[in-house]
Structures are given as structure tokens and as C-alpha cells.
Scaffold this motif. Sequence first.
Motif, PDB file in Angstrom:
ATOM      1  N   TYR A   1      -3.778  -1.216   5.355  1.00  0.00           N
ATOM      2  CA  TYR A   1      -3.620  -2.542   5.958  1.00  0.00           C
ATOM      3  C   TYR A   1      -4.993  -3.218   6.000  1.00  0.00           C
ATOM      4  O   TYR A   1      -5.925  -2.695   6.608  1.00  0.00           O
ATOM      5  CB  TYR A   1      -3.094  -2.443   7.389  1.00  0.00           C
TER       6      TYR A   1
ATOM      7  N   GLU B   1       2.153  -8.437   0.180  1.00  0.00           N
ATOM      8  CA  GLU B   1       2.175  -7.063  -0.339  1.00  0.00           C
ATOM      9  C   GLU B   1       1.679  -7.022  -1.779  1.00  0.00           C
ATOM     10  O   GLU B   1       1.762  -7.995  -2.493  1.00  0.00           O
ATOM     11  CB  GLU B   1       3.596  -6.496  -0.260  1.00  0.00           C
TER      12      GLU B   1
ATOM     13  N   PHE C   1      -1.118  -3.727   2.263  1.00  0.00           N
ATOM     14  CA  PHE C   1      -0.655  -4.921   2.969  1.00  0.00           C
ATOM     15  C   PHE C   1      -1.871  -5.770   3.332  1.00  0.00           C
ATOM     16  O   PHE C   1      -2.807  -5.273   3.956  1.00  0.00           O
ATOM     17  CB  PHE C   1       0.077  -4.558   4.263  1.00  0.00           C
TER      18      PHE C   1
ATOM     19  N   VAL D   1       2.223 -11.730   5.889  1.00  0.00           N
ATOM     20  CA  VAL D   1       1.984 -10.481   5.172  1.00  0.00           C
ATOM     21  C   VAL D   1       2.152 -10.705   3.683  1.00  0.00           C
ATOM     22  O   VAL D   1       3.130 -11.313   3.235  1.00  0.00           O
ATOM     23  CB  VAL D   1       2.949  -9.372   5.643  1.00  0.00           C
TER      24      VAL D   1
ATOM     25  N   TYR E   1       5.130  -3.078   9.975  1.00  0.00           N
ATOM     26  CA  TYR E   1       4.105  -3.954  10.546  1.00  0.00           C
ATOM     27  C   TYR E   1       4.683  -4.995  11.507  1.00  0.00           C
ATOM     28  O   TYR E   1       4.015  -5.399  12.453  1.00  0.00           O
ATOM     29  CB  TYR E   1       3.285  -4.638   9.441  1.00  0.00           C
TER      30      TYR E   1
END
Length: 304
Positions: free
Chosen positions: A250, A304, A284, A302, A187
Motif C-alpha cells: 500500500y 490498483e 494499491f 484507490v 482497504y
Amino acid sequence: MRKEYVGICGVSDRELHDNLDAELHEFAEARGVSYDKLCDDLKAYYDGYHFTHHSIGMYNPFSLLNAFKYKEFGSYWFETGTPTYLVKLLKKHHYDLERMAHEETDSQVLNSIDSESTNPIPVIYQSGYLTIKGYDEEFGMYRLGFPNREVEEGFVRFLLAFYANVNKVQSPFEIQKFVREVRSGDYDSFFLRLQSFFADTTYEAIREQELHYENVLFIVFKLVGFYTQVEYHTSKGRIDLVLQTDKFIYVIEFKLDGTAEEALQQIHDKHYALPFASDRRKLFKIGVNFSAETRNIEKWIVEE
């Protein structure tokens, strides 16, 4: 156009199977796919033209016959000309590109080209890049959209070099790199590449900052969406989207002149990731802020 003349404008599905069935089998064998898969692909790429309301879809004969000739799917009709004038119209009138896939208008607008008009849609429709997708009889309103993948992908690809900081030669490779990055979970490289698209934004674009930002993102994710699954939504000052590959999901929130932290919090507050709670793919959550001052993506966070 009157319905009795629709059939002369292209090739119908029935005509295709009645007259070229043997060739369809040969085409499928040459490509190593089933007959049904080939027919579905031909329909997706070259069918979909409607010249009046409640009419059957028509294939583009030029593209269809070239596909049979070369046993390959290509942008045969699209490559016969470049819609530079149409793109300049869109930019001149600050058109919101997301509207193009579901534009609504009436017959009076569709059938007239007024040089003084600020609406570029009649010219784009009459040039064959949009077609009739639906009709509301009560109000006499037509719903327009791209006829097929050949036109949609070709047109949106062509837009990229006019809206983003990328030249025409590089643009196909840039989209290829975007797709590879999201498929591999990279990403950071994806957003660094996206930042480069906003570099050297012109002062003309600055005056329509939010629209320019939305149009570039629309083009990028529309093109990525031909190779991955993308759901894209916009509202005032923000964009949210879900991008899915076979390994990754995502959930991304973009804000204009907010903070990346606020964008990430929005994902939590609105429970955007909840539908994927039991999904085995890696998830994500990404908050992104676009700064009007720097005219670029300022930061992304970001989780996770």
C-alpha cells in the motif's frame, strides 16, 4: 548516572548467558524455537536500557525473570502501572508523538523536572518509558527512544484510547482488525474503521487539528507496524507511508484540506511506487483527504 553503577540497574547480556544459559535452552524448547531465535526475541522485548552515554544495554530484570517463569513473552513491567499522568502531560502540551522515538535533549533537561515546563520528556524519561539511544559529545546532546518492544508497544497501545474514539477495552481488538484488513487487501474496511477513530473529535483537539490528525495516524500505523512493515513520513499538511504485507503493498498519501485526487496525483508525481515496479505483490496506490471542516477523513481513492 556514573558508568560504574550501570550494572546494578539490570541484567547485562553477558550475565544472562553466563548464569541462565541452561534456562535459555529450556525456554527455547518450551516455545518450539531455536536458541538463537529466543535470545533475539528476549533482547528485542526486554533489553535496551541505557542509563548513561556509551554504556552497555541492560535487560529489565522484572520482565526478564517473569518471562523465564511463565515461558511466555508478556508486558510484565508495563502492566505493573499505567502511565495515565504521562499521557495527560503529552496531550496538555500538544506534543508531537512522532518525536518521541528520536527526541533530542541535554543532561540539564533530562535531570530536572520543572512543574512549569511545557516539555513532558524529562518526566517520561525518568519514569523509564524512554532511554538513552545515542550521545553527541561535541554538543552534549542525548538522543532518546523507547528501550524495547515491551515498552514501545505497551505505551503506544495505551495512547490509543486517549487520542482516538475507542475505549480501552476495544483498542487491542481494533488494532487486530486493522492488521487483518491490510493483510487481506480489504482497504475499504480499514479506512471505514479509521474514520470511526476520528468521530466525536473534541473541540480541544480541533484547536490543534493538524497535530491531532497526525498523532492518531502515528499511533495507528505504529501499532500496525509491529505486525507488518510500515515506513511513515510527515511534512506540513501531508503524510505519506508505505505499508507492506506478504501479499500486498500500500502506497498511501494523506492530505489535510486538499483532495483525495491531489493526494493520488502526488504519489504519481513523486514516483512513490517506483521501487515496487517489479514486485510480484499486488500494489494499491491510495490518495486520502482529511477535512478540517468535518474533522475526519473525507474521501479516499484507490488505484490498483
